[in-house]
Scaffold this motif. Structure first.
Motif, mmCIF file in Angstrom:
data_model
loop_
_atom_site.group_PDB
_atom_site.id
_atom_site.type_symbol
_atom_site.label_atom_id
_atom_site.label_comp_id
_atom_site.label_asym_id
_atom_site.label_seq_id
_atom_site.Cartn_x
_atom_site.Cartn_y
_atom_site.Cartn_z
ATOM 1 N N PHE A 1 0.772 -1.038 0.131
ATOM 2 C CA PHE A 1 0.078 0.018 0.051
ATOM 3 C C PHE A 1 1.005 1.067 0.243
ATOM 4 O O PHE A 1 0.480 1.877 -0.715
ATOM 5 C CB PHE A 1 -1.171 0.019 1.158
ATOM 6 N N ASN A 2 1.641 1.194 0.853
ATOM 7 C CA ASN A 2 2.720 2.451 1.021
ATOM 8 C C ASN A 2 3.375 2.814 -0.254
ATOM 9 O O ASN A 2 3.829 3.664 -0.777
ATOM 10 C CB ASN A 2 3.528 2.418 2.245
ATOM 11 N N GLN A 3 4.046 1.796 -0.586
ATOM 12 C CA GLN A 3 4.825 1.782 -1.969
ATOM 13 C C GLN A 3 4.358 2.063 -3.186
ATOM 14 O O GLN A 3 4.743 2.729 -4.264
ATOM 15 C CB GLN A 3 5.801 0.638 -1.906
ATOM 16 N N VAL A 4 3.024 1.388 -3.447
ATOM 17 C CA VAL A 4 2.331 1.394 -4.865
ATOM 18 C C VAL A 4 0.851 2.298 -4.977
ATOM 19 O O VAL A 4 0.669 2.890 -5.833
ATOM 20 C CB VAL A 4 1.894 0.022 -5.054
ATOM 21 N N ILE A 5 0.425 2.418 -3.929
ATOM 22 C CA ILE A 5 -1.012 3.141 -3.847
ATOM 23 C C ILE A 5 -1.071 4.201 -3.431
ATOM 24 O O ILE A 5 -1.590 5.360 -3.829
ATOM 25 C CB ILE A 5 -2.070 2.081 -3.113
ATOM 26 N N ARG A 6 -0.514 4.311 -2.208
ATOM 27 C CA ARG A 6 -0.364 5.790 -1.290
ATOM 28 C C ARG A 6 -0.057 6.685 -2.249
ATOM 29 O O ARG A 6 1.289 6.761 -2.592
ATOM 30 C CB ARG A 6 0.075 5.496 -0.067
ATOM 31 N N GLY A 7 -0.473 7.916 -2.180
ATOM 32 C CA GLY A 7 0.029 9.039 -3.036
ATOM 33 C C GLY A 7 0.111 8.970 -4.689
ATOM 34 O O GLY A 7 0.665 9.835 -5.343
ATOM 35 N N ARG A 8 -0.413 7.705 -5.144
ATOM 36 C CA ARG A 8 -0.583 7.673 -6.539
ATOM 37 C C ARG A 8 -1.829 7.325 -7.250
ATOM 38 O O ARG A 8 -1.816 7.839 -8.319
ATOM 39 C CB ARG A 8 0.347 6.393 -6.724
ATOM 40 N N PHE A 9 -2.714 7.499 -6.282
ATOM 41 C CA PHE A 9 -4.345 7.473 -6.810
ATOM 42 C C PHE A 9 -5.033 8.516 -6.043
ATOM 43 O O PHE A 9 -4.827 8.686 -4.970
ATOM 44 C CB PHE A 9 -4.756 5.968 -6.742
#
Length: 70
Positions: free
Chosen positions: A56-64
């Motif tokens: 979640f922190n590496q791929v989702i958070r801040g990117r969507f």
């Protein structure tokens, strides 16, 4: 809608609507967020990740784009 209870210290439930590319995450803190325009491959990778919080922190958070659900 695909609803999955997950084993994680960060997340409790992952819900995904493939038609709308809507990822809904319920955190252990009981906060619920919806993430928009999330490809199915990201949802699948989250579920198969050994560390869902890290994924979640590496791929989702801040990117969507997201919104908190009350």
């Amino acid at each position: 809608m695909d609803v999955t209870a997950v084993e994680s210290t960060t997340l409790a439930v992952v819900t995904y609507d493939e038609a709308r590319e809507l990822l809904r995450l319920e955190f252990r803190s009981q906060a619920v967020y919806q993430y928009l325009d999330v490809p199915a491959i990201v949802h699948q990778a989250l579920l198969s990740s050994p560390s869902k919080g890290r994924y979640f922190n590496q791929v989702i958070r801040g990117r969507f784009a997201y919104q908190r659900v009350s």
